[in-house]
Enzyme design. Structure first.
Site, PDB file in Angstrom:
ATOM      1  N   GLU A  39      -5.339  -5.760  10.508  1.00 17.08           N
ATOM      2  CA  GLU A  39      -4.293  -4.778  10.810  1.00 17.08           C
ATOM      3  C   GLU A  39      -4.600  -4.048  12.107  1.00 17.08           C
ATOM      4  O   GLU A  39      -5.392  -3.097  12.101  1.00 17.08           O
ATOM      5  CB  GLU A  39      -4.215  -3.727   9.695  1.00 17.08           C
ATOM      6  N   SER A  52       5.055   1.019   4.947  1.00 14.24           N
ATOM      7  CA  SER A  52       6.246   1.834   5.182  1.00 14.24           C
ATOM      8  C   SER A  52       7.578   1.130   4.961  1.00 14.24           C
ATOM      9  O   SER A  52       8.514   1.759   4.456  1.00 14.24           O
ATOM     10  CB  SER A  52       6.198   2.436   6.587  1.00 14.24           C
ATOM     11  N   HIS A  93      -9.832   0.588   4.812  1.00 15.75           N
ATOM     12  CA  HIS A  93      -8.509   0.670   5.456  1.00 15.75           C
ATOM     13  C   HIS A  93      -8.627   1.506   6.722  1.00 15.75           C
ATOM     14  O   HIS A  93      -9.469   2.410   6.812  1.00 15.75           O
ATOM     15  CB  HIS A  93      -7.485   1.295   4.499  1.00 15.75           C
ATOM     16  N   ASN A 102       0.856  -1.188   0.000  1.00 14.95           N
ATOM     17  CA  ASN A 102       0.000   0.000   0.000  1.00 14.95           C
ATOM     18  C   ASN A 102       0.899   1.247   0.000  1.00 14.95           C
ATOM     19  O   ASN A 102       1.638   1.481   0.957  1.00 14.95           O
ATOM     20  CB  ASN A 102      -0.893  -0.037   1.257  1.00 14.95           C
TER      21      ASN A 102
HETATM   22  O1  G3P Z   1      -2.052  -0.986   4.503  1.00 10.20           O
HETATM   23  C1  G3P Z   1      -0.875  -1.371   5.131  1.00 10.20           C
HETATM   24  C2  G3P Z   1      -0.665  -0.664   6.379  1.00 10.20           C
HETATM   25  O2  G3P Z   1      -1.709  -0.083   7.016  1.00 10.20           O
HETATM   26  C3  G3P Z   1       0.417  -1.171   7.239  1.00 10.20           C
HETATM   27  O3  G3P Z   1       1.303  -0.126   7.267  1.00 10.20           O
HETATM   28  O4  G3P Z   1       3.479   0.904   7.413  1.00 10.20           O
HETATM   29  O5  G3P Z   1       2.738  -0.696   9.176  1.00 10.20           O
HETATM   30  O6  G3P Z   1       3.316  -1.552   6.914  1.00 10.20           O
HETATM   31  P1  G3P Z   1       2.799  -0.375   7.732  1.00 10.20           P
END
Ligand code: G3P
Length: 222
Positions: free
Chosen positions: A141, A203, A93, A9
């Site tokens: 998540e 990230s 999301h 993403n």
């Molecule tokens: O959509 C992926 C995201 O919300 C996770 O973000 O930066 O922790 O990999 P990150």
């Protein structure tokens, strides 16, 4: 054996915009062909069409509205995504939350347009609820770990294990992704061992100096 899925993403990071999005997509295409993993990319809407034209890897939107084409100003319709070359869309999301009715409508318009729907959830209960809507994927998540650099696979494997169990009680066919803080081959291996089909991440790849190196590490234990 099921194909492991890695969804990147790009969010609204500058490092994932325009030429930077192309650089990440190029690296993703190389690593997908080396590893056999399905690596997809979710750019900002303005980059979706050019990326879908230039690359073979699947391109997904970050959001889709459950509205039909017509008088709905400022919305993103599934048929517009389809026409632009998208293979699917994230829905709900953590940074673009929807109501339950809106999630359902977004899943249905994806279905009607042959698009993959990836519904994001934040805990065990919402994961089970999302699974009941029969999307293509549920992506778990925990918001507190998103962008934290702390991997859910290592810090809170219980939420993934319990979500998988709750999801399977209501839907045996839906695919499942693990997300938040995912950054290495260890994280992907643990996500698979916990019964999910792959990872949703941002990230660690988007902000990396060398996204290809991070992607190669992510697939290194498959
Ligand atoms: O959509 C992926 C995201 O919300 C996770 O973000 O930066 O922790 O990999 P990150």
């Amino acid at each position: 054996m099921r194909q492991v899925v890695i969804l990147i993403n790009l969010k609204t990071y500058r490092e994932g915009l325009g030429q930077n999005a192309h650089r990440i997509a190029r690296a993703a295409e190389e690593v997908a062909s080396e590893s056999g993993a399905l690596i997809g990319i979710c750019p900002q809407l303005v980059d979706l069409h050019p990326l879908a034209r230039h690359f073979e890897i699947p391109v997904y939107a970050q959001h889709v509205d459950g509205v039909p084409p017509g008088a709905a100003t400022g919305h993103v319709t599934a048929d517009a995504l389809k026409l632009a070359g998208a293979k699917g869309s994230l829905i709900n999301h953590s940074e673009r939350r929807l109501t339950l009715a809106e999630i359902e409508a977004s899943v249905r318009v994806c279905e009607q347009n042959g698009l993959t729907s990836v519904v994001c959830t934040n805990n065990v209960m919402t994961s089970a609820g999302a699974a009941a809507l029969s999307p293509s994927f549920v992506a778990i998540e925990p918001p507190e770990l998103i962008g934290s650099g702390i991997s859910v696979a290592k810090a809170d494997p219980g939420i993934i294990r319990n979500s998988v169990e709750a999801i399977r009680k209501v839907n045996t066919g839906v695919k499942i992704l693990t997300g938040a803080g995912i950054q290495s081959g260890d994280c992907v291996r643990i996500a698979i061992e916990l019964g999910t089909d792959g990872v949703l991440l941002a990230s660690s790849v988007v902000k990396a100096d060398d996204p290809g190196a991070v992607l190669r590490d992510l697939v290194s234990q498959l």
